[in-house]
Design a protein around this motif. Sequence first.
Motif, PDB file in Angstrom:
ATOM      1  N   SER A  50      -2.085   5.266   3.717  1.00 54.37           N
ATOM      2  CA  SER A  50      -2.053   5.094   1.755  1.00 54.37           C
ATOM      3  C   SER A  50      -3.345   5.404   1.789  1.00 54.37           C
ATOM      4  N   TYR A  51      -4.669   4.844   1.476  1.00 49.72           N
ATOM      5  CA  TYR A  51      -5.444   4.253   0.579  1.00 49.72           C
ATOM      6  C   TYR A  51      -6.731   6.064   0.528  1.00 49.72           C
ATOM      7  N   CYS A  93      -7.834   0.018  -5.784  1.00 52.84           N
ATOM      8  CA  CYS A  93      -7.922   0.031  -4.711  1.00 52.84           C
ATOM      9  C   CYS A  93      -9.612  -0.252  -4.196  1.00 52.84           C
ATOM     10  N   THR A 135      -7.794   3.683 -10.678  1.00 52.71           N
ATOM     11  CA  THR A 135      -7.062   3.513  -9.431  1.00 52.71           C
ATOM     12  C   THR A 135      -8.587   3.412  -8.156  1.00 52.71           C
ATOM     13  N   HIS A 179      -8.206  -4.025  -3.625  1.00 45.43           N
ATOM     14  CA  HIS A 179      -7.425  -4.251  -2.251  1.00 45.43           C
ATOM     15  C   HIS A 179      -8.212  -3.974  -1.025  1.00 45.43           C
ATOM     16  N   LEU A 180      -8.572  -3.406  -0.984  1.00 45.64           N
ATOM     17  CA  LEU A 180      -9.345  -2.555   0.454  1.00 45.64           C
ATOM     18  C   LEU A 180     -10.057  -4.028   1.165  1.00 45.64           C
ATOM     19  N   ARG A 203       1.890   1.676  -3.383  1.00 41.50           N
ATOM     20  CA  ARG A 203       1.053   2.502  -3.932  1.00 41.50           C
ATOM     21  C   ARG A 203       0.848   4.328  -4.079  1.00 41.50           C
ATOM     22  N   TYR A 204       1.014   4.082  -2.880  1.00 46.68           N
ATOM     23  CA  TYR A 204       1.177   5.864  -1.932  1.00 46.68           C
ATOM     24  C   TYR A 204       1.939   6.842  -3.039  1.00 46.68           C
ATOM     25  N   ALA A 240       0.952  -0.676   0.278  1.00 41.93           N
ATOM     26  CA  ALA A 240       0.092  -0.186   0.004  1.00 41.93           C
ATOM     27  C   ALA A 240       0.936   0.644   0.153  1.00 41.93           C
TER      28      ALA A 240
END
Length: 312
Positions: free
Chosen positions: A217-218, A241, A237, A244-245, A122-123, A119
């Motif tokens: 990060s997200y 995301c 995006t 992932h979340l 990606r941030y 994460a």
Amino acid sequence: MRRENQSSVSKFLLLGLPIRQEQQSVFFTLFLAMYLTTVLGNLLIILLIRLDSHLHTPMYFFLSHLAFSDISLSSITVPKMLINIQAQQHSISYNGCISQMYFFVLFGCLDNFLLAVMAYDRYVAICHPLHYITVMRKEVCICLVAGSWLFCCVHALLHTLLLIRLSFCSNNTIPNFFCDLTALLRLSCSDISLNKLVIFTEGGLLFIMPLSSILGSYIHIGSTVLRDPSTKRFFKTFSTCGSHLFVVSLYYGTLAGVYFFSSFQNASDKDIVASVIYTVVTPLLNPFIYSLRNRDIKQALEVFVTRAKSFK
């Protein structure tokens, strides 16, 4: 610790999943298929990342370690569960049970840290793209992974050492399909107050730190994307995301339910269902969520298949 206390129980009995006799073959086939998919899917990811030079980036470096961790997490518990579904004898030795618990805690912890590291990667890539090469250089990536392994090895060793000092008396039945830490603590006839304290303090800290990093990060990624008027980038995006979340929520939700919100006195079928989710379902989803939907992985897979056909 007295030696006779440690040797009072030489083996444990795993009750396994709460399924009926006539349903065992169905569940055996289902979990076998899920396990094979998990192992083969994650092995394919590791192989593609190793063979394709275009995938030698920080993101896929972390992903390869996550894939290895997922294979290990499933392999610690699922094969024994499959054997127990078919076999009449569900026992596991004391040493085998403690070893299974140690490696389960180790790779469960490692999953937490690797999800947080990915994460963060990606941030940096989305929020600070001009500094990405500088921030996520090779040395930093190696240190992040090595630090994750170190923390998790110490974390698993701590809980293992605290567990083996306890006494286990006549009751040796574990109402689960593997040697879970909380299930073992329920069986102990010693004082487990120190174990519980460490779970809620040290364990809670190692739980909250990666989760806070992931959410932070997200959140920053979301705020950065919202400032960009590009509709294509916005949906791309948030699609990634969001997936992932979803996995993070599934994994952390079930993990918290078992280790922080369940009773240390009584087990329930909900704990077993939660255990199945974070030991079987989450490692199965990770290959699809993090990579098989990824364009780079798909291209690497196409190249791999083409090369394989050319050797025939």
